[in-house]
Write a protein that holds these residues in place. Structure first.
Motif, PDB file in Angstrom:
ATOM      1  N   LEU A 385       0.819  -1.211   0.000  1.00  0.00           N
ATOM      2  CA  LEU A 385       0.000   0.000   0.000  1.00  0.00           C
ATOM      3  C   LEU A 385       0.855   1.265   0.000  1.00  0.00           C
ATOM      4  O   LEU A 385       0.440   2.292  -0.545  1.00  0.00           O
ATOM      5  CB  LEU A 385      -0.929   0.007   1.214  1.00  0.00           C
ATOM      6  N   TYR A 386       2.017   1.206   0.608  1.00  0.00           N
ATOM      7  CA  TYR A 386       2.870   2.394   0.615  1.00  0.00           C
ATOM      8  C   TYR A 386       3.179   2.869  -0.808  1.00  0.00           C
ATOM      9  O   TYR A 386       3.219   4.059  -1.085  1.00  0.00           O
ATOM     10  CB  TYR A 386       4.191   2.111   1.337  1.00  0.00           C
ATOM     11  N   GLY A 387       3.421   1.905  -1.703  1.00  0.00           N
ATOM     12  CA  GLY A 387       3.771   2.266  -3.067  1.00  0.00           C
ATOM     13  C   GLY A 387       2.585   2.414  -3.992  1.00  0.00           C
ATOM     14  O   GLY A 387       2.630   3.162  -4.961  1.00  0.00           O
ATOM     15  N   ARG A 388       1.495   1.696  -3.696  1.00  0.00           N
ATOM     16  CA  ARG A 388       0.345   1.683  -4.601  1.00  0.00           C
ATOM     17  C   ARG A 388      -0.729   2.688  -4.213  1.00  0.00           C
ATOM     18  O   ARG A 388      -1.408   3.246  -5.072  1.00  0.00           O
ATOM     19  CB  ARG A 388      -0.248   0.268  -4.641  1.00  0.00           C
ATOM     20  N   ALA A 389      -0.930   2.886  -2.913  1.00  0.00           N
ATOM     21  CA  ALA A 389      -1.909   3.866  -2.408  1.00  0.00           C
ATOM     22  C   ALA A 389      -1.309   4.462  -1.133  1.00  0.00           C
ATOM     23  O   ALA A 389      -1.682   4.074  -0.022  1.00  0.00           O
ATOM     24  CB  ALA A 389      -3.254   3.192  -2.134  1.00  0.00           C
ATOM     25  N   GLY A 393      -2.120   3.564   2.785  1.00  0.00           N
ATOM     26  CA  GLY A 393      -1.127   2.822   3.550  1.00  0.00           C
ATOM     27  C   GLY A 393      -0.642   3.590   4.763  1.00  0.00           C
ATOM     28  O   GLY A 393      -0.471   3.018   5.850  1.00  0.00           O
ATOM     29  N   GLY A 394      -0.425   4.899   4.592  1.00  0.00           N
ATOM     30  CA  GLY A 394       0.011   5.708   5.720  1.00  0.00           C
ATOM     31  C   GLY A 394      -1.025   5.775   6.821  1.00  0.00           C
ATOM     32  O   GLY A 394      -0.688   5.698   8.013  1.00  0.00           O
ATOM     33  N   LEU A 395      -2.297   5.907   6.449  1.00  0.00           N
ATOM     34  CA  LEU A 395      -3.364   5.953   7.453  1.00  0.00           C
ATOM     35  C   LEU A 395      -3.495   4.615   8.180  1.00  0.00           C
ATOM     36  O   LEU A 395      -3.712   4.581   9.398  1.00  0.00           O
ATOM     37  CB  LEU A 395      -4.696   6.314   6.785  1.00  0.00           C
ATOM     38  N   LEU A 446       3.125  -5.750  24.621  1.00  0.00           N
ATOM     39  CA  LEU A 446       4.192  -6.192  23.714  1.00  0.00           C
ATOM     40  C   LEU A 446       3.623  -7.082  22.610  1.00  0.00           C
ATOM     41  O   LEU A 446       4.013  -6.970  21.437  1.00  0.00           O
ATOM     42  CB  LEU A 446       5.263  -6.952  24.497  1.00  0.00           C
ATOM     43  N   LEU A 447       2.692  -7.964  22.980  1.00  0.00           N
ATOM     44  CA  LEU A 447       2.060  -8.818  21.974  1.00  0.00           C
ATOM     45  C   LEU A 447       1.257  -7.988  20.977  1.00  0.00           C
ATOM     46  O   LEU A 447       1.238  -8.283  19.772  1.00  0.00           O
ATOM     47  CB  LEU A 447       1.152  -9.849  22.661  1.00  0.00           C
ATOM     48  N   THR A 448       0.586  -6.944  21.486  1.00  0.00           N
ATOM     49  CA  THR A 448      -0.180  -6.055  20.605  1.00  0.00           C
ATOM     50  C   THR A 448       0.738  -5.404  19.588  1.00  0.00           C
ATOM     51  O   THR A 448       0.421  -5.330  18.390  1.00  0.00           O
ATOM     52  CB  THR A 448      -0.907  -4.972  21.426  1.00  0.00           C
ATOM     53  N   ALA A 449       1.877  -4.898  20.057  1.00  0.00           N
ATOM     54  CA  ALA A 449       2.837  -4.282  19.138  1.00  0.00           C
ATOM     55  C   ALA A 449       3.295  -5.289  18.088  1.00  0.00           C
ATOM     56  O   ALA A 449       3.439  -4.950  16.899  1.00  0.00           O
ATOM     57  CB  ALA A 449       4.030  -3.742  19.923  1.00  0.00           C
ATOM     58  N   ALA A 450       3.504  -6.536  18.498  1.00  0.00           N
ATOM     59  CA  ALA A 450       3.998  -7.560  17.567  1.00  0.00           C
ATOM     60  C   ALA A 450       3.012  -7.799  16.429  1.00  0.00           C
ATOM     61  O   ALA A 450       3.389  -7.746  15.244  1.00  0.00           O
ATOM     62  CB  ALA A 450       4.264  -8.855  18.332  1.00  0.00           C
ATOM     63  N   TYR A 451       1.731  -8.042  16.747  1.00  0.00           N
ATOM     64  CA  TYR A 451       0.806  -8.382  15.656  1.00  0.00           C
ATOM     65  C   TYR A 451       0.460  -7.175  14.800  1.00  0.00           C
ATOM     66  O   TYR A 451       0.254  -7.303  13.592  1.00  0.00           O
ATOM     67  CB  TYR A 451      -0.436  -9.120  16.169  1.00  0.00           C
ATOM     68  N   MET A 452       0.403  -5.990  15.396  1.00  0.00           N
ATOM     69  CA  MET A 452       0.107  -4.807  14.596  1.00  0.00           C
ATOM     70  C   MET A 452       1.240  -4.509  13.613  1.00  0.00           C
ATOM     71  O   MET A 452       1.001  -4.145  12.457  1.00  0.00           O
ATOM     72  CB  MET A 452      -0.137  -3.597  15.503  1.00  0.00           C
ATOM     73  N   LEU A 453       2.475  -4.670  14.049  1.00  0.00           N
ATOM     74  CA  LEU A 453       3.607  -4.421  13.152  1.00  0.00           C
ATOM     75  C   LEU A 453       3.679  -5.487  12.057  1.00  0.00           C
ATOM     76  O   LEU A 453       4.064  -5.190  10.918  1.00  0.00           O
ATOM     77  CB  LEU A 453       4.904  -4.381  13.959  1.00  0.00           C
ATOM     78  N   ILE A 454       3.296  -6.718  12.378  1.00  0.00           N
ATOM     79  CA  ILE A 454       3.237  -7.765  11.346  1.00  0.00           C
ATOM     80  C   ILE A 454       2.205  -7.402  10.286  1.00  0.00           C
ATOM     81  O   ILE A 454       2.439  -7.552   9.071  1.00  0.00           O
ATOM     82  CB  ILE A 454       2.916  -9.128  11.984  1.00  0.00           C
ATOM     83  N   VAL A 459       0.822  -5.864   4.837  1.00  0.00           N
ATOM     84  CA  VAL A 459      -0.157  -5.175   3.987  1.00  0.00           C
ATOM     85  C   VAL A 459       0.429  -3.922   3.340  1.00  0.00           C
ATOM     86  O   VAL A 459       0.128  -3.617   2.188  1.00  0.00           O
ATOM     87  CB  VAL A 459      -1.420  -4.811   4.797  1.00  0.00           C
ATOM     88  N   CYS A 460       1.251  -3.205   4.066  1.00  0.00           N
ATOM     89  CA  CYS A 460       1.711  -1.912   3.567  1.00  0.00           C
ATOM     90  C   CYS A 460       3.034  -1.988   2.812  1.00  0.00           C
ATOM     91  O   CYS A 460       3.296  -1.159   1.949  1.00  0.00           O
ATOM     92  CB  CYS A 460       1.856  -0.920   4.731  1.00  0.00           C
ATOM     93  N   MET A 461       3.892  -2.943   3.173  1.00  0.00           N
ATOM     94  CA  MET A 461       5.206  -3.004   2.543  1.00  0.00           C
ATOM     95  C   MET A 461       5.214  -4.025   1.411  1.00  0.00           C
ATOM     96  O   MET A 461       4.277  -4.800   1.249  1.00  0.00           O
ATOM     97  CB  MET A 461       6.262  -3.360   3.592  1.00  0.00           C
ATOM     98  N   GLY A 462       6.280  -4.034   0.633  1.00  0.00           N
ATOM     99  CA  GLY A 462       6.404  -4.960  -0.476  1.00  0.00           C
ATOM    100  C   GLY A 462       6.664  -4.244  -1.778  1.00  0.00           C
ATOM    101  O   GLY A 462       6.850  -3.035  -1.825  1.00  0.00           O
ATOM    102  N   ASP A 463       6.642  -4.996  -2.857  1.00  0.00           N
ATOM    103  CA  ASP A 463       6.911  -4.453  -4.185  1.00  0.00           C
ATOM    104  C   ASP A 463       5.615  -3.907  -4.767  1.00  0.00           C
ATOM    105  O   ASP A 463       4.673  -4.671  -5.014  1.00  0.00           O
ATOM    106  CB  ASP A 463       7.480  -5.559  -5.083  1.00  0.00           C
ATOM    107  N   PRO A 464       5.504  -2.592  -5.011  1.00  0.00           N
ATOM    108  CA  PRO A 464       4.253  -2.035  -5.537  1.00  0.00           C
ATOM    109  C   PRO A 464       3.941  -2.470  -6.955  1.00  0.00           C
ATOM    110  O   PRO A 464       2.837  -2.250  -7.443  1.00  0.00           O
ATOM    111  CB  PRO A 464       4.498  -0.519  -5.475  1.00  0.00           C
ATOM    112  N   ARG A 465       4.892  -3.118  -7.649  1.00  0.00           N
ATOM    113  CA  ARG A 465       4.655  -3.519  -9.044  1.00  0.00           C
ATOM    114  C   ARG A 465       3.884  -4.810  -9.165  1.00  0.00           C
ATOM    115  O   ARG A 465       3.455  -5.186 -10.243  1.00  0.00           O
ATOM    116  CB  ARG A 465       5.993  -3.664  -9.773  1.00  0.00           C
TER     117      ARG A 465
END
Length: 537
Positions: A385-389, A393-395, A446-454, A459-465
């Motif tokens: 999402l960072y690259g595509r929308a 993605g930021g929200l 700590l567990l909350t931080a773990a699953y939210m960052l996953i 969803v947000c990172m990766g190859d936008p192509r």
């Protein structure tokens, strides 16, 4: 002010009736659906403005005093009265309800969920708003029960008729769980009213349980607490929630998480803490134990859904996160201290803002990709999402870090204050036990931080192509590289104008509450102090 609070409660109900009538000439718009959707935005907008005027006219120097009161005899034989009023505890919940319902109506004007008719949808949303507002405004036990039950039918139909896959079983499960809990709660409310001689919540709070024996208080807390715990939802009475959220339309999920869950915790604070303090003291350790189990259980369930290959639904994951977040609210209430209860009330509002925004965003992702399945969204290279929308993605990343309790955002203060309350619980409660609960709750963050960052990473990172479905899995990964003949990615729309209008207030208030918590705590603290002191300021 008296008229204003009554108007805030009654206007959505009148608007629901009007929504079912034919549109007057000149207001029909392009089609009947557009007219009734515009009607929904107008009514909820007027209610929101009235709620803000109520805030402006509220005496902020005396937030512990019931204001804008109405007290009319309704059923003299039972001494049931139409008694309305608001103080620093209920006022923020009234405004939150009015705001979220308006934003849902605005969003639905442009993105109506598939279902039978716009008229029915708007009417149900308005009835739901009226019942929720009434729950936070009434000061009579019987009226509280009626308002508490009033929201069940509209939410059932919103899930069953406008929901997605599995909507019928989810809707039935929601109704059956809450109805069974409510039957037990009614018996507890009747026991309190008949034994004390009044159903008036202000008089009962002032009496502070002196008119009830300890055994009556224990039975009342057990009976009323079960009904409230189902609506909260408290582990292990939570199993209706993930199904309901997964099947509900986007606005149904926003209202369910944003305001309906708050009705249960509000009942604990408004009724059980002041009316049956001895009974609450008996059950407080058990309530805290269930709360911290819910915190850890909800987080572990989210981690299980977030891992690759689990086929976890993103809406279901956010629903399980609510079990954990509401566990913090229950832990704060169980401490029976001003610090803990203030933290619980703050966490209530923060959860409504942040999780409401999360469900809006997840609904938008599902609309764009056609699925909320995490494995499908992640695919080989991530939904990116960072690259595509980038705005979407930021929200989504912003809402995720707010949900994990990042300092400077609303989610931080409620959790911190509830843990502080558990560090030094009320007299008569076992401090070693609550220190244990505090430690478990802190581990849950700590567990909350773990699953939210996953979730953000997948969803947000990766190859936008390239995303799942863009590439032929039989081809080598290099085939998707630029200039190698790789398929073009499907276009993904970024945040639209109506989405920006519906989501910005929630993001802005999340930042405001995080940077300036005194806005909310200045209202709740004097009212909580008075409540816990038996009606004495």
């Amino acid at each position: 002010m008296q008229f204003l609070l009554a108007f805030v409660v009654a206007a959505p109900l009148l608007g629901a009736v009007a929504a079912l009538l034919p549109a007057p000439p000149g207001l029909k718009g392009k089609n009947p659906d557009q007219a009734v959707l515009r009607h929904g935005v107008t009514v909820t907008g007027v209610v929101l403005v009235a709620a803000l005027v109520l805030v402006a006219g509220f005496d902020h120097d005396h937030p512990s005093t019931m204001q804008a009161t109405t007290d009319i005899s309704w059923i003299p034989a039972l001494d049931v009265r139409i008694h309305l009023g608001t103080d620093g505890i209920s006022l923020p919940l009234l405004v939150l309800t009015a705001l979220l319902t308006f934003l849902c109506a605005l969003y639905s004007y442009f993105k109506l969920p598939a279902g039978p008719s716009a008229k029915g949808f708007v009417a149900l949303v308005l009835v739901l708003e009226s019942g929720t507002l009434a729950t936070f405004a009434v000061l009579d036990l019987m009226l509280f029960f009626l308002a508490f039950e009033m929201v069940l039918i509209p939410m059932y139909f919103l899930i069953a008729r406008w929901g997605g896959e599995g909507r019928q079983p989810a809707a039935w499960k929601f109704v059956l769980y809450t109805l069974l809990g409510s039957v037990v709660m009614l018996l507890g409310l009747l026991l309190v009213g008949l034994k004390s001689g009044t159903f008036d919540m202000v008089a009962l709070a002032t009496d502070n349980g002196r008119g009830l024996t300890t055994s009556v208080q224990v039975i009342a807390v057990l009976a009323i607490g079960v009904g409230l715990a189902v609506k909260t939802p408290m582990w292990p009475l939570h199993s209706w929630l993930p199904d309901a959220h997964t099947a509900a339309p986007t606005v149904g999920s926003v209202l369910l998480a944003g305001v309906l869950l708050k009705m249960g915790t509000y009942g604990f604070v408004r009724i059980l803490l002041p009316v049956a303090p001895d009974g609450m003291r008996t059950f407080a350790p058990y309530l805290a134990a269930f709360a911290v189990v819910g915190i850890v259980y909800g987080s572990l369930a989210c981690l299980a859904l977030a891992r690759p290959g689990a086929k976890g639904d993103l809406k279901r994951l956010i629903a399980y996160s609510s079990v954990g977040h509401m566990g913090f609210v229950l832990l704060g209430i169980a401490t029976m201290t001003p610090t803990g209860v203030n933290g619980a009330l703050f966490a209530n509002i923060a959860h409504g803002l942040i999780t409401g925004l999360l469900f809006f965003l997840v609904g938008a992702v599902k609309d764009r990709y056609g699925t909320a399945d995490l494995d499908t969204l992640s695919g080989a290279t991530g939904a990116a999402l960072y690259g595509r929308a980038p705005r979407l993605g930021g929200l989504l990343a912003f809402a995720a870090v707010a949900s994990l309790g990042l300092p400077g955002l609303a989610g931080f203060w409620g959790e911190m204050l509830t843990l502080f309350g558990a560090f030094d619980p009320a007299d008569g409660l076992s401090r070693p036990a609550f220190l244990t609960f505090m430690s478990i709750g802190a581990f849950g963050t700590l567990l909350t931080a773990a699953y939210m960052l996953i979730v953000v990473r997948r969803v947000c990172m990766g190859d936008p192509r390239a995303v799942a479905g863009d590439r032929d899995e039989s081809l080598p990964a290099a085939a998707d590289a630029p200039g190698r003949g790789g398929p073009a990615p499907h276009p993904v729309a970024d945040v639209q104008g109506y989405e920006f209008a519906a989501w910005t207030p929630l993001a802005a208030l999340t930042v405001l509450a995080g940077l300036w918590p005194a806005v909310l705590l200045g209202l709740t603290d004097p009212a909580v102090q008075k409540l816990l002191a038996g009606g004495k300021s």
